[in-house]
Design an enzyme around this catalytic site. Structure first.
Site, PDB file in Angstrom:
ATOM      1  N   ASP A 104       0.828  -1.201   0.000  1.00  0.00           N
ATOM      2  CA  ASP A 104       0.000   0.000   0.000  1.00  0.00           C
ATOM      3  C   ASP A 104       0.872   1.264   0.000  1.00  0.00           C
ATOM      4  O   ASP A 104       1.879   1.334   0.713  1.00  0.00           O
ATOM      5  CB  ASP A 104      -0.880  -0.013   1.264  1.00  0.00           C
ATOM      6  N   GLU A 113       1.762  -0.569  -4.964  1.00  0.00           N
ATOM      7  CA  GLU A 113       0.808   0.484  -5.317  1.00  0.00           C
ATOM      8  C   GLU A 113       1.638   1.753  -5.473  1.00  0.00           C
ATOM      9  O   GLU A 113       1.954   2.435  -4.504  1.00  0.00           O
ATOM     10  CB  GLU A 113      -0.252   0.673  -4.230  1.00  0.00           C
TER      11      GLU A 113
HETATM   12  C1  NOJ Z   1      -4.326   3.138  -0.875  1.00  0.00           C
HETATM   13  C2  NOJ Z   1      -5.519   2.268  -0.637  1.00  0.00           C
HETATM   14  O1  NOJ Z   1      -5.871   1.628  -1.848  1.00  0.00           O
HETATM   15  C3  NOJ Z   1      -6.613   3.164  -0.118  1.00  0.00           C
HETATM   16  O2  NOJ Z   1      -7.841   2.497  -0.041  1.00  0.00           O
HETATM   17  C4  NOJ Z   1      -6.181   3.703   1.221  1.00  0.00           C
HETATM   18  O3  NOJ Z   1      -7.145   4.645   1.665  1.00  0.00           O
HETATM   19  C5  NOJ Z   1      -4.824   4.404   1.153  1.00  0.00           C
HETATM   20  N1  NOJ Z   1      -3.865   3.680   0.377  1.00  0.00           N
HETATM   21  C6  NOJ Z   1      -4.258   4.606   2.533  1.00  0.00           C
HETATM   22  O4  NOJ Z   1      -3.859   3.391   3.089  1.00  0.00           O
END
Ligand code: NOJ
Length: 600
Positions: free
Chosen positions: A245, A299
């Protein structure tokens, strides 16, 4: 009455609880060719990865919230759909201030979702069906309920406990001004002030997201050690990989400068800092230490393609989400450019691309592609933006063929295989997403793509939970039963039928397994216009004639006029008819907003 699933219930099954009945014919085809792909150590290079947003997938115990029991009941559905892996959004203990991306304990499953034993069982059951598990790791921040943060608050300024986070005195004489003017990803400030034990205002702490998500200090050795341990914890339990993440945000400039107007590469104080790569090299070493090496998926939201590719060097992550493709409008030039720059950026590091049409953060494709501006940007989300769902659905079907024909791995967000639209009329008092609240209600937030899935036409929650169970945590809209798995399963014109076909054909076609790719300017000797995307997979030599078995051509018409198709082409798949291959008369023209896979 809701049945509470106990730990004994959960772990007492020796066999997978596949409650979705007999495999479909497509599934049988998928199964027939599953083994080689599943066994390959390079499975991740071309895998189809299905994203399960646990809260909204299926509710096994009838409390209104999706859970692991629900996922276990539907593993057969995922096998029949033809996916190679599941990515689970965070399932750990969490106050759910940000849907689980606020983790209080990485080594335990939230009781609303199940137990650790059940997660282990689920990973094993999925694996028995040829489906790998990718878990979500959230390293940038923890929940404000995490033991470390509670200890830091209790220990007070200057304590070692606070060094694991970013506590800082405020500016100004009384410390009442924020330490920096950084802007939160969820809007507003990135700092929240603490209160000292004696009730006086204290230090501030950093949170790039919501105040319930304090940022960790990645310069601290405990933070690094802890995360490598967490990876081992889950890899030892059979997780085949992790989704990382906010992967480009972990490291901060300790001097805490303001964000420059035009930061050069590596100059932003909290995004894409060079020090990040060392962290991922450490993680890669952990992943590679397993007999079947584990996979790192980042991500990484970065506009700079060269900087993006640095995360994919051979000793860092395996792949990262391609958000550029996802954010592009339904426009041939824009999509072509995205595909090309994606492939160009990945080539030097020899990493495969990923193709992503949506996830739990963005507007569903059916709704997005029906808008006048069909690109995606968080900042542009507003209530009341019109859409034409019929157009959107036609385009989303074509986009399924486009994305599944491109070289690399494919991500499929739960419900997109049903063609679900964004739910844009959720009652305001049902919305839970902090993005909505922190925009003062201007941004509708992300709950519209998180509405619990419809499995059956009828029932209390359209089969999301057991009949007579609690209402789902987000209300399902009127007509949800008509787009349910049940309603679509017997309809060969449905989006679900199309996706099953697409994934089965993708698995069966060797042309789609490698990375060979070439754009086509003409088809059957007829020049293609600028509104058409056409490319060849498999043997991409210019003079490839003769035995075309290993070759597949994808054509997508994004224009407003029909495009002629070569008369002698075999249509393997058509996004606009039930199955082009099954119709007695192959189509000779490709209508606007449709796509085909041809053997020609
Ligand atoms: C990316 C995640 O996909 C999202 O849902 C989240 O709010 C943020 N990162 C913070 O962790």
């Amino acid at each position: 009455m809701a049945h509470e699933l106990t730990e004994e219930d959960a772990v007492s099954n020796d066999h997978p609880r596949v409650a979705d009945g007999e495999p479909t014919p497509d599934a049988t085809l998928a199964q027939a060719v599953r083994e080689p792909a599943a066994a390959s150590p390079d499975w991740w290079r071309s895998a189809v990865i299905y994203q399960v947003y646990v809260r909204s997938f299926a509710d096994g115990n009838g409390d209104g919230t999706g859970d692991l029991a629900g996922v276990r009941q539907h593993l057969g559905y995922l096998r029949d759909l033809g996916v190679d892996a599941i990515w689970f959004t965070p399932w750990y203990v969490s106050p759910l201030a940000d849907g689980g991306y606020d983790v209080a304990d990485y080594r335990a499953i939230d009781p609303q979702f199940g137990t650790l034993a059940e997660a282990e069982q689920l990973i094993a059951e999925a694996r028995d069906l040829g489906i790998r598990t990718i878990i979500d790791v959230v390293p940038n921040h923890v929940s404000s309920e995490h033991e470390w943060f509670k200890a830091a608050l209790a220990a007070g300024p200057g304590s070692p406990e606070r060094e694991r986070f970013w506590f800082h005195p405020g500016k100004g004489e009384d410390g009442s001004e924020i330490p920096t003017r950084w802007v939160s990803e969820f809007q507003g400030s990135t700092w929240t002030r603490t209160t000292n034990p004696d009730g006086t205002p204290g230090e501030w702490y950093l949170h790039v997201f919501a105040p319930e998500q304090p940022d960790l200090n990645w310069n601290h050795p405990d933070v690094r050690r802890e995360h490598e341990d967490i990876l081992r914890f889950w890899f030892d339990r059979g997780a085949a990989g992790i989704r990382i993440d906010s992967a480009a945000q972990l490291v901060k400039d300790p001097a805490l400068p303001e964000v420059p107007a035009h930061p050069g590469p590596g100059e932003h104080p909290h995004v894409d800092r060079d020090e990040l790569h060392d962290i991922y090299r450490g993680w890669r070493a952990v992943a590679d230490s397993y007999e079947e090496p584990r996979v790192l998926v980042g991500e990484v939201w970065l506009a700079d393609r060269a900087r993006f590719a640095q995360y994919l060097r051979p000793d860092e992550m395996h792949t990262a989400f391609n958000f550029d493709f996802m954010a592009r409008p339904w426009d041939a030039k824009a999509l072509r450019e995205s595909v090309q720059t994606t492939l160009d950026a990945h080539a030097p590091v020899a990493a495969p691309a990923t193709w992503v049409l949506s996830n739990h953060d963005v507007t569903r494709p059916v709704t997005r592609y029906g808008r006048e501006d069909s690109s995606f940007a968080f900042t542009a989300k507003r209530f009341g933006t019109p859409t034409d769902l019929e157009t959107g659905r036609r385009r989303a079907r074509a986009a399924a063929l486009l994305s599944a024909a491109l070289p690399g791995s494919l991500y499929l967000y739960q419900g997109d295989e049903l063609g679900l639209p964004e739910v844009e009329d959720l009652p305001l008092d049902a919305i839970q997403d902090p993005m909505h609240f922190r925009s003062d209600g201007v941004d509708p937030g992300r709950d519209g793509c998180r509405v619990p899935l419809p499995w059956t036409r009828g029932g209390t929650s359209h089969g999301f939970g057991p009949d007579g169970g609690a209402q789902p945590w987000l209300p399902q809209p009127h007509g949800w039963g008509e787009v349910s798995v049940e309603a679509q399963s017997d309809d060969e014109t449905s989006v679900l039928a199309l996706y099953r076909r697409v994934l089965a054909t993708r698995r069966a076609e060797p042309a789609l397994h490698g990375e060979a790719f070439r754009w086509l300017d003409s088809l059957g000797g007829v020049a293609l216009g600028d509104d058409v995307l056409a490319f060849r997979r498999g043997d991409t030599r210019d003079d490839a004639h003769g035995d075309d078995d290993g070759v597949l051509t994808c054509v997508v018409n994004l224009g407003t006029e029909d495009v002629p198709l070569p008369a002698d082409a075999e249509v393997l798949l058509h996004s606009g008819t039930p199955h082009g291959a099954d119709t007695s008369e192959p189509p000779t023209r490709l209508a606007p907003d449709t796509a085909v896979w041809l053997r020609a």
